[in-house]
Design a protein around this motif. Structure first.
Motif, PDB file in Angstrom:
ATOM      1  N   ARG A 113       0.825  -1.208   0.000  1.00  0.00           N
ATOM      2  CA  ARG A 113       0.000   0.000   0.000  1.00  0.00           C
ATOM      3  C   ARG A 113       0.853   1.249   0.000  1.00  0.00           C
ATOM      4  O   ARG A 113       0.551   2.221  -0.679  1.00  0.00           O
ATOM      5  CB  ARG A 113      -0.910   0.013   1.235  1.00  0.00           C
ATOM      6  CG  ARG A 113      -2.210  -0.646   0.987  1.00  0.00           C
ATOM      7  CD  ARG A 113      -3.179  -0.337   2.098  1.00  0.00           C
ATOM      8  NE  ARG A 113      -4.011  -1.506   2.299  1.00  0.00           N
ATOM      9  CZ  ARG A 113      -4.396  -1.973   3.460  1.00  0.00           C
ATOM     10  NH1 ARG A 113      -4.038  -1.370   4.562  1.00  0.00           N
ATOM     11  NH2 ARG A 113      -5.146  -3.036   3.530  1.00  0.00           N
ATOM     12  N   ARG A 114       1.932   1.228   0.791  1.00  0.00           N
ATOM     13  CA  ARG A 114       2.832   2.384   0.844  1.00  0.00           C
ATOM     14  C   ARG A 114       3.459   2.626  -0.526  1.00  0.00           C
ATOM     15  O   ARG A 114       3.578   3.757  -0.979  1.00  0.00           O
ATOM     16  CB  ARG A 114       3.923   2.136   1.896  1.00  0.00           C
ATOM     17  CG  ARG A 114       4.295   3.378   2.635  1.00  0.00           C
ATOM     18  CD  ARG A 114       5.303   3.125   3.739  1.00  0.00           C
ATOM     19  NE  ARG A 114       4.822   2.184   4.726  1.00  0.00           N
ATOM     20  CZ  ARG A 114       5.563   1.220   5.279  1.00  0.00           C
ATOM     21  NH1 ARG A 114       6.819   1.082   4.967  1.00  0.00           N
ATOM     22  NH2 ARG A 114       5.051   0.403   6.161  1.00  0.00           N
ATOM     23  N   GLN A 115       3.842   1.543  -1.199  1.00  0.00           N
ATOM     24  CA  GLN A 115       4.449   1.663  -2.528  1.00  0.00           C
ATOM     25  C   GLN A 115       3.443   2.225  -3.528  1.00  0.00           C
ATOM     26  O   GLN A 115       3.781   3.084  -4.345  1.00  0.00           O
ATOM     27  CB  GLN A 115       4.948   0.297  -2.993  1.00  0.00           C
ATOM     28  CG  GLN A 115       5.674   0.328  -4.312  1.00  0.00           C
ATOM     29  CD  GLN A 115       6.147  -1.054  -4.720  1.00  0.00           C
ATOM     30  OE1 GLN A 115       5.845  -2.041  -4.059  1.00  0.00           O
ATOM     31  NE2 GLN A 115       6.862  -1.128  -5.802  1.00  0.00           N
ATOM     32  N   VAL A 116       2.197   1.775  -3.473  1.00  0.00           N
ATOM     33  CA  VAL A 116       1.163   2.263  -4.384  1.00  0.00           C
ATOM     34  C   VAL A 116       0.887   3.737  -4.110  1.00  0.00           C
ATOM     35  O   VAL A 116       0.759   4.544  -5.036  1.00  0.00           O
ATOM     36  CB  VAL A 116      -0.131   1.425  -4.244  1.00  0.00           C
ATOM     37  CG1 VAL A 116      -1.291   2.090  -4.958  1.00  0.00           C
ATOM     38  CG2 VAL A 116       0.094   0.023  -4.789  1.00  0.00           C
ATOM     39  N   ASN A 117       0.830   4.123  -2.811  1.00  0.00           N
ATOM     40  CA  ASN A 117       0.595   5.522  -2.473  1.00  0.00           C
ATOM     41  C   ASN A 117       1.725   6.399  -2.990  1.00  0.00           C
ATOM     42  O   ASN A 117       1.484   7.499  -3.475  1.00  0.00           O
ATOM     43  CB  ASN A 117       0.453   5.695  -0.957  1.00  0.00           C
ATOM     44  CG  ASN A 117      -0.889   5.204  -0.463  1.00  0.00           C
ATOM     45  OD1 ASN A 117      -1.826   5.064  -1.235  1.00  0.00           O
ATOM     46  ND2 ASN A 117      -0.966   4.934   0.814  1.00  0.00           N
ATOM     47  N   ARG A 118       2.964   5.919  -2.866  1.00  0.00           N
ATOM     48  CA  ARG A 118       4.109   6.677  -3.364  1.00  0.00           C
ATOM     49  C   ARG A 118       4.039   6.821  -4.883  1.00  0.00           C
ATOM     50  O   ARG A 118       4.306   7.890  -5.417  1.00  0.00           O
ATOM     51  CB  ARG A 118       5.403   5.960  -2.964  1.00  0.00           C
ATOM     52  CG  ARG A 118       6.388   6.878  -2.317  1.00  0.00           C
ATOM     53  CD  ARG A 118       7.647   6.156  -1.927  1.00  0.00           C
ATOM     54  NE  ARG A 118       7.524   5.664  -0.563  1.00  0.00           N
ATOM     55  CZ  ARG A 118       8.096   4.579  -0.103  1.00  0.00           C
ATOM     56  NH1 ARG A 118       8.835   3.839  -0.891  1.00  0.00           N
ATOM     57  NH2 ARG A 118       7.945   4.210   1.141  1.00  0.00           N
ATOM     58  N   SER A 119       3.651   5.762  -5.566  1.00  0.00           N
ATOM     59  CA  SER A 119       3.533   5.816  -7.031  1.00  0.00           C
ATOM     60  C   SER A 119       2.447   6.798  -7.444  1.00  0.00           C
ATOM     61  O   SER A 119       2.636   7.586  -8.368  1.00  0.00           O
ATOM     62  CB  SER A 119       3.203   4.433  -7.590  1.00  0.00           C
ATOM     63  OG  SER A 119       4.252   3.535  -7.334  1.00  0.00           O
ATOM     64  N   ASN A 120       1.317   6.745  -6.760  1.00  0.00           N
ATOM     65  CA  ASN A 120       0.227   7.670  -7.074  1.00  0.00           C
ATOM     66  C   ASN A 120       0.657   9.113  -6.853  1.00  0.00           C
ATOM     67  O   ASN A 120       0.282  10.003  -7.613  1.00  0.00           O
ATOM     68  CB  ASN A 120      -1.010   7.363  -6.232  1.00  0.00           C
ATOM     69  CG  ASN A 120      -1.692   6.090  -6.688  1.00  0.00           C
ATOM     70  OD1 ASN A 120      -1.479   5.615  -7.792  1.00  0.00           O
ATOM     71  ND2 ASN A 120      -2.515   5.534  -5.824  1.00  0.00           N
ATOM     72  N   PHE A 121       1.438   9.341  -5.811  1.00  0.00           N
ATOM     73  CA  PHE A 121       1.930  10.689  -5.526  1.00  0.00           C
ATOM     74  C   PHE A 121       2.789  11.194  -6.677  1.00  0.00           C
ATOM     75  O   PHE A 121       2.605  12.318  -7.162  1.00  0.00           O
ATOM     76  CB  PHE A 121       2.731  10.691  -4.222  1.00  0.00           C
ATOM     77  CG  PHE A 121       3.456  11.978  -3.967  1.00  0.00           C
ATOM     78  CD1 PHE A 121       2.774  13.102  -3.538  1.00  0.00           C
ATOM     79  CD2 PHE A 121       4.825  12.072  -4.170  1.00  0.00           C
ATOM     80  CE1 PHE A 121       3.436  14.296  -3.313  1.00  0.00           C
ATOM     81  CE2 PHE A 121       5.505  13.251  -3.950  1.00  0.00           C
ATOM     82  CZ  PHE A 121       4.803  14.363  -3.516  1.00  0.00           C
ATOM     83  N   GLY A 149       3.796  14.493 -11.552  1.00  0.00           N
ATOM     84  CA  GLY A 149       4.111  14.563 -12.979  1.00  0.00           C
ATOM     85  C   GLY A 149       2.993  15.185 -13.788  1.00  0.00           C
ATOM     86  O   GLY A 149       3.235  15.987 -14.694  1.00  0.00           O
ATOM     87  N   ALA A 150       1.747  14.854 -13.451  1.00  0.00           N
ATOM     88  CA  ALA A 150       0.600  15.429 -14.160  1.00  0.00           C
ATOM     89  C   ALA A 150       0.519  16.934 -13.930  1.00  0.00           C
ATOM     90  O   ALA A 150       0.265  17.696 -14.867  1.00  0.00           O
ATOM     91  CB  ALA A 150      -0.686  14.746 -13.703  1.00  0.00           C
TER      92      ALA A 150
END
Length: 53
Positions: free
Chosen positions: A9-17, A22-23
């Protein structure tokens, strides 16, 4: 098992951030690009209106 899910979950949250960062950067660059094109008078070359004779 629970620790593994937390790390995921932490990895997914970091990726989403970083995707969101970038957007935002791309949107800012697009606005700057369109502003500079507008100031240069070069906004839409393909839709140039030709005068009628």
């Amino acid at each position: 098992m629970d620790d593994k899910m937390r790390r995921r979950r932490r990895q997914v949250n970091r990726s989403n951030f970083w995707i969101a960062v970038g957007a935002v950067i791309l949107i800012i660059l697009l606005i700057l690009w369109l502003t500079m094109a507008d100031l240069a008078g070069d906004t839409d070359v393909a839709a140039m209106i030709l005068p009628r004779f």
